[in-house]
Each structure stands twice: as C-alpha cells, then as structure tokens.
Design an enzyme around this catalytic site. Sequence first.
Site, mmCIF file in Angstrom:
data_model
loop_
_atom_site.group_PDB
_atom_site.id
_atom_site.type_symbol
_atom_site.label_atom_id
_atom_site.label_comp_id
_atom_site.label_asym_id
_atom_site.label_seq_id
_atom_site.Cartn_x
_atom_site.Cartn_y
_atom_site.Cartn_z
ATOM 1 N N ASP A 1 0.877 -1.170 0.000
ATOM 2 C CA ASP A 1 0.000 0.000 0.000
ATOM 3 C C ASP A 1 0.908 1.212 0.000
ATOM 4 O O ASP A 1 1.395 1.638 1.049
ATOM 5 C CB ASP A 1 -0.905 -0.016 1.230
ATOM 6 C CG ASP A 1 -1.816 1.211 1.301
ATOM 7 O OD1 ASP A 1 -1.775 2.041 0.368
ATOM 8 O OD2 ASP A 1 -2.553 1.337 2.300
ATOM 9 N N TYR B 1 -5.012 14.269 -10.687
ATOM 10 C CA TYR B 1 -4.194 13.155 -11.164
ATOM 11 C C TYR B 1 -3.139 13.629 -12.157
ATOM 12 O O TYR B 1 -1.959 13.289 -12.053
ATOM 13 C CB TYR B 1 -5.101 12.104 -11.821
ATOM 14 C CG TYR B 1 -4.366 10.915 -12.392
ATOM 15 C CD1 TYR B 1 -3.888 9.903 -11.555
ATOM 16 C CD2 TYR B 1 -4.163 10.789 -13.759
ATOM 17 C CE1 TYR B 1 -3.225 8.809 -12.070
ATOM 18 C CE2 TYR B 1 -3.490 9.697 -14.285
ATOM 19 C CZ TYR B 1 -3.032 8.707 -13.433
ATOM 20 O OH TYR B 1 -2.367 7.614 -13.965
#
Length: 267
Positions: free
Chosen positions: A67, A163
């Site tokens: 992660d 993004y």
Amino acid sequence: MMNTENKTPKIVLVTGGSRGIGKSIALHAAARGLGVILTYNAHAEQGVAVADEINGNGERAVALKLDSANIEALTDFTEQVLQVLRKEWGRENLDYLVNNAGIAQRMPIKDTTEAIFDDLVNVNFKGVFFLTQKVIPMIADGGQIINISSGLARFAFPGVAVYGALKSAYFAQPSLIESGLPDVGYFASRLNSSANYLSDLLSKYTGKSTHEHIHLKLVDKAKSLLWSTENSISEIAYDLGFEHPSHFTKVFKSKTGLSPREFRNLN
C-alpha cells in the site's frame, strides 16, 4: 531488452504489477530473463496470478502486498523485498525499480474533497518518493529507476486535474524535445560557473569531457525508454532532444556498440 546472459539474473521491482501497464511490464521483463518482484494492493489474487504465470513459463517472480499510501509501512515492505532477494536469488540488491502503482479519481475540481486529494497525493507522488528513498540503497551499481507517468501530465480533460498535476510532478522540467540537447553552457550556468572551467574540471577529474558526460547520460535515458516503452526509435530521439534520429543512432552506437534497434531486440 536487458542482457541477462550472466548466471544471476537482473532483478526488477515493479509496483502495481498485478494489472494493466504494470502487469505488462512484469510479464515482458520476465520473458527477457529478469527476475521479477511485483506488488499488488487490494487484489492479492491478481498479483499472485501474474507471479504464477511467470513461474509457469519457467522464469521467477514473487508477488508482495504494497500500500504505497501507507508511508509508515514502507520500512517493513523493503525488509520483505530484502528477504525475497536473499531467498529466491541469493542477493541483497536489485537492478531496477519501476514506480508504476497509481490511482485515479475522475471528478471535477469542485467535487474533489481534501480526503480524495490526500489519497491521490499519497499514492501517486508521496508514496513514490519515499518508496524510492527506501529502495535506493538496495539498487546495484548501474541500476535504474523508471517512473511511469501519464499523457495527462501534458494534457488534460474534465475530471483528471489532480491526477494529471501529480503525474506531471515527475517531469516538471521542460521537455528536451522543446529545448534541444543540453550543452556545456546549460550546465555551467546552473552551477554558476563558466563553460571552460566546468569542462576543464570534469576532464581533469573524470578523464571525460562535458560533451561525453552529456552523451552518456542521454544514452542511459535512451536505454530506459527503449526497454520500458513501445515508442519508435525516432520518437525517442526527438524526446531526448536530438534534431535528427540518425544523430541519435550514431551517438547511441558509439557508446554501446549497438544500434538502438539492436539494443531493444536483446534477450
């Protein structure tokens, strides 16, 4: 495209290697004889499936959970990588890190909450930075770090503002395609030095001219692009700032003994 004739294979760590571009990179790297450590996050079965496919083809791969937004867990993750390197390949270092893992939330700026923004930053930029920081001591001499960006770093459409901005953080400097090949004056000006002094200094302590150092760096970058992208030789030449692809080919061959096409076709 990497030469893997040595008994000990080159090792690549591919984040986000369970699907999409990362999966493709992992499979192609293994097909060329590289050992692969790939990561997954939410879907363990996808990561294991990619590793099983590689192992089933006679190569070696291991899938690990990562992660990348959990910065505190990166120390434990790099320790896992070290254990895998020792167990599977009898090594304590790797040759390539491919930072590919990422997430995208497609929504207008007006609907982007602070929590969503933080998630995007943590995975697409902060996590990449601090994972790289942890892995650098494990990379063998001559190894490479490849950051997978996105076309959205250069253009945008509704819903991808955050993004795209984060992906462009990898490549914030102007493209070489616009500014051309860097010269001695370019580097001297950024070091508050004269071109002649910089050239003399490099020649004295390295035995190579500034011009040679520039070409060597461009060739290293070209090797990464030839391995990690499907761009044509001409596209790579222009991206690196060469005005003519033939000049790029000449420089590349003078430093490697191979043409860019021959290098790309190496097993």
